[in-house]
Design an enzyme around this catalytic site. Sequence first.
Site, PDB file in Angstrom:
ATOM      1  N   ASP A   8       0.850  -1.012   0.028  1.00 58.26           N
ATOM      2  CA  ASP A   8      -0.092   0.298   0.232  1.00 58.26           C
ATOM      3  C   ASP A   8       0.703   1.176   0.058  1.00 58.26           C
ATOM      4  O   ASP A   8       2.000   1.692   0.922  1.00 58.26           O
ATOM      5  CB  ASP A   8      -1.063  -0.473   0.555  1.00 58.26           C
ATOM      6  N   GLY A   9       0.534   2.267  -1.426  1.00 55.09           N
ATOM      7  CA  GLY A   9       1.227   3.437  -1.335  1.00 55.09           C
ATOM      8  C   GLY A   9       0.556   4.284  -0.693  1.00 55.09           C
ATOM      9  O   GLY A   9      -1.086   4.524  -1.047  1.00 55.09           O
ATOM     10  N   GLU A  52       3.973   2.796  -3.911  1.00 55.36           N
ATOM     11  CA  GLU A  52       3.411   1.758  -4.344  1.00 55.36           C
ATOM     12  C   GLU A  52       4.982   1.237  -5.157  1.00 55.36           C
ATOM     13  O   GLU A  52       5.133   0.063  -4.500  1.00 55.36           O
ATOM     14  CB  GLU A  52       1.996   2.181  -5.782  1.00 55.36           C
ATOM     15  N   ASP A  74      -3.558  -1.733  -4.375  1.00 55.91           N
ATOM     16  CA  ASP A  74      -4.493  -0.961  -4.757  1.00 55.91           C
ATOM     17  C   ASP A  74      -4.209   0.021  -5.782  1.00 55.91           C
ATOM     18  O   ASP A  74      -5.360   0.866  -6.075  1.00 55.91           O
ATOM     19  CB  ASP A  74      -5.193  -0.412  -3.529  1.00 55.91           C
ATOM     20  N   HIS A 129      -9.238  -0.030   0.803  1.00 56.12           N
ATOM     21  CA  HIS A 129     -10.430   0.027   1.699  1.00 56.12           C
ATOM     22  C   HIS A 129     -11.377  -0.733   1.044  1.00 56.12           C
ATOM     23  O   HIS A 129     -12.141  -0.689   1.427  1.00 56.12           O
ATOM     24  CB  HIS A 129     -10.675   1.449   2.418  1.00 56.12           C
ATOM     25  N   ASP A 139      -2.039  -0.456   4.345  1.00 56.48           N
ATOM     26  CA  ASP A 139      -2.051   1.272   4.814  1.00 56.48           C
ATOM     27  C   ASP A 139      -2.195   1.133   5.765  1.00 56.48           C
ATOM     28  O   ASP A 139      -1.194   2.963   6.123  1.00 56.48           O
ATOM     29  CB  ASP A 139      -3.995   1.472   3.708  1.00 56.48           C
TER      30      ASP A 139
END
Length: 159
Positions: A8-9, A52, A74, A129, A139
């Site tokens: 997750d970035g 990411e 994501d 999310h 995240d």
Amino acid sequence: MKVTIYTDGSARGNPEGPGGYGTILEYIDPKGQLHVKEISQGYRKTTNNRMEMMAAIAGFEALNRPCEVALFSDSKYLIDSFNQHWIDNWMRRNWKRGKNEPVKNVDLWKRLLKAIEPHQVTWNWVKGHDGHPQNERCDELATTAADGDALIEDKITDK
């Protein structure tokens, strides 16, 4: 060995300060034990896609032997770059998107390609999310890195 990497970035935190990323590696050893390795870093003034990519690089570079890897991200940009083979065209065109439009972050793309070389990788996009608990954990790691007072540096660069 099969390994799952969740990345997750996150561009959260002070917009003038650090951004961050989170990466989680999961695998089950031959004795049936689950292993989890968490990696969190902070960066200054960078983009979510770039973070990411750095999250993915950190995950692959943490593997100490060739593995069958399922990576979850994501970032549709990162996943589509491999699943739709944009990366192959960029390399054939000498890292240009079109005639004169250079690909951004070429050093990071090259580092990612080198990091994935020994592995068999599947690239999987998950909506951020949206009920993927490990992606949510990534995240949280990224947000912690972004919001923390101390900037954690790494040698991942693109200058």
